[in-house]
Design a protein around this motif. Structure first.
Motif, PDB file in Angstrom:
ATOM      1  N   CYS A  26       0.823  -1.211   0.000  1.00 27.17           N
ATOM      2  CA  CYS A  26       0.000   0.000   0.000  1.00 27.17           C
ATOM      3  C   CYS A  26       0.855   1.257   0.000  1.00 27.17           C
ATOM      4  O   CYS A  26       0.465   2.283   0.556  1.00 27.17           O
ATOM      5  CB  CYS A  26      -0.954   0.022   1.183  1.00 27.17           C
ATOM      6  SG  CYS A  26      -2.133  -1.331   1.195  1.00 27.17           S
ATOM      7  N   ARG A  73      -1.633   5.337   4.067  1.00 25.78           N
ATOM      8  CA  ARG A  73      -0.722   4.448   4.798  1.00 25.78           C
ATOM      9  C   ARG A  73       0.255   5.275   5.647  1.00 25.78           C
ATOM     10  O   ARG A  73       0.557   4.915   6.783  1.00 25.78           O
ATOM     11  CB  ARG A  73       0.027   3.555   3.815  1.00 25.78           C
ATOM     12  CG  ARG A  73       1.138   2.703   4.442  1.00 25.78           C
ATOM     13  CD  ARG A  73       0.651   1.874   5.621  1.00 25.78           C
ATOM     14  NE  ARG A  73      -0.230   0.805   5.214  1.00 25.78           N
ATOM     15  CZ  ARG A  73       0.167  -0.453   5.021  1.00 25.78           C
ATOM     16  NH1 ARG A  73       1.436  -0.792   5.196  1.00 25.78           N
ATOM     17  NH2 ARG A  73      -0.715  -1.372   4.683  1.00 25.78           N
ATOM     18  N   GLN A 114       3.954   1.556   1.316  1.00 23.47           N
ATOM     19  CA  GLN A 114       5.030   1.527   2.309  1.00 23.47           C
ATOM     20  C   GLN A 114       6.080   0.510   1.875  1.00 23.47           C
ATOM     21  O   GLN A 114       5.768  -0.654   1.625  1.00 23.47           O
ATOM     22  CB  GLN A 114       4.492   1.172   3.694  1.00 23.47           C
ATOM     23  CG  GLN A 114       5.554   1.256   4.791  1.00 23.47           C
ATOM     24  CD  GLN A 114       4.968   1.065   6.185  1.00 23.47           C
ATOM     25  OE1 GLN A 114       3.789   0.757   6.331  1.00 23.47           O
ATOM     26  NE2 GLN A 114       5.783   1.247   7.204  1.00 23.47           N
ATOM     27  N   TYR A 118       8.269   5.531   1.685  1.00 17.96           N
ATOM     28  CA  TYR A 118       7.043   5.290   0.923  1.00 17.96           C
ATOM     29  C   TYR A 118       7.280   5.577  -0.558  1.00 17.96           C
ATOM     30  O   TYR A 118       8.187   6.320  -0.930  1.00 17.96           O
ATOM     31  CB  TYR A 118       5.901   6.180   1.444  1.00 17.96           C
ATOM     32  CG  TYR A 118       5.602   5.969   2.905  1.00 17.96           C
ATOM     33  CD1 TYR A 118       4.660   5.033   3.318  1.00 17.96           C
ATOM     34  CD2 TYR A 118       6.280   6.689   3.878  1.00 17.96           C
ATOM     35  CE1 TYR A 118       4.396   4.825   4.658  1.00 17.96           C
ATOM     36  CE2 TYR A 118       6.028   6.494   5.235  1.00 17.96           C
ATOM     37  CZ  TYR A 118       5.086   5.558   5.614  1.00 17.96           C
ATOM     38  OH  TYR A 118       4.836   5.351   6.937  1.00 17.96           O
TER      39      TYR A 118
END
Length: 283
Positions: free
Chosen positions: A162, A205, A164, A179
């Motif tokens: 997601c 996230r 990360q 990220y």
């Protein structure tokens, strides 16, 4: 609109099931105002292995692609002045002509199952020739690795969950405060709207990680003033207020031409417009 192009042929070396485009990209072909899109029904005939994959082990996007391609193949040609032909399992092998492109030779491919179960295109003995006046190569985007970050050589992306970053070689351990978004996150697919959704997922996230870890803003930072840091490094940065000047300029230029905006695509031109607008405000 003044182009003399009449027939455009899109060649894909693999089959329709392996096509990398997204449903959102494919649907746009159904909305072309000045071109008919043509997919012959035989182009959608799958080999036995591809048919098995379609029936048992394929994602929703691929299923949607096949549905849209079938819809295109069933659509009648309406007589628009241009035609876009989509051809699968075909690779160019030679471009020839006298001082310019005049002809292209293409080989028909067949999919071969590898030991790992993947299907790869392999050239057959069938060669076809066609007249051509212009050729573009589109071989896709492949991300580049960054030092100290994991990288998936097969997909050209940074492994993530997601958005990360995760260390796939270290048991898929999620990295804190690292990220990704965009093509380096998911690979080269989608349209502008896809990137927006992609970025939203990553930001969610980030915020979730921030709240879960009860992190304090600015904790362990040695310099809290990012503007001062950028100025000390002589970085010509763009603030939100600067961007609003550029946004107003593009919108105003668009209104003069009956368009939502005229987008400036050169970074140098963007900075030049911002400098001029700021100077006018000072005066």
């Amino acid at each position: 609109r003044t182009s003399q192009l009449r027939d455009i042929w899109l060649l894909g070396r693999r089959g329709p099931l392996q096509a990398a485009f997204s449903p959102a990209e494919l649907r746009e072909f159904l909305e072309l105002a000045e071109a008919d899109v043509i997919v012959e029904k035989n182009e959608l005939e799958l080999d036995a292995e591809s048919q098995k994959i379609l029936e048992n082990n394929v994602n929703n996007d691929t299923k949607k692609n096949i549905e849209i391609l079938k819809k295109i193949s069933e659509k009648e040609v309406s007589g628009k002045k241009r035609r876009v032909h989509i051809i699968f399992l075909t690779s160019p092998v030679e471009i020839s002509g006298n001082q310019k492109v005049e002809k292209i030779s293409m080989v028909r491919n067949q999919l071969v199952k590898m030991e790992d179960g993947s299907l790869v295109p392999q050239a057959s003995a069938e060669i076809n020739e066609a007249a051509a006046g212009l050729v573009f190569r589109s071989i896709g985007y492949y991300g580049k690795p960054l030092s100290d970050l994991p990288f998936d050589q097969k997909t050209g992306t940074i492994p993530n969950e997601c958005g990360q970053v995760k260390d796939s070689e270290e048991g898929n351990i999620l990295r804190e405060r690292e990220y990704v978004a965009g093509w380096i996150k998911r690979g080269p697919s989608g349209v502008i709207g896809t990137n927006k959704q992609d970025a939203v997922e990553t930001v969610h996230r980030m915020l979730g990680t921030f709240l879960k870890g009860k992190m304090e803003a600015g904790k362990n930072c040695t310099n809290l003033d990012i503007v001062s840091l950028l100025e000390n490094r002589k970085v010509e940065y763009v603030s939100f207020s600067d961007w609003k000047l550029l946004d107003a300029h593009e919108t105003e230029a668009g209104q003069k031409k009956g368009r939502p905006r005229v987008k400036i695509t050169s970074k140098a031109d963007m900075l030049s417009v911002i400098r001029q607008k700021k100077q006018l405000k000072i005066q």
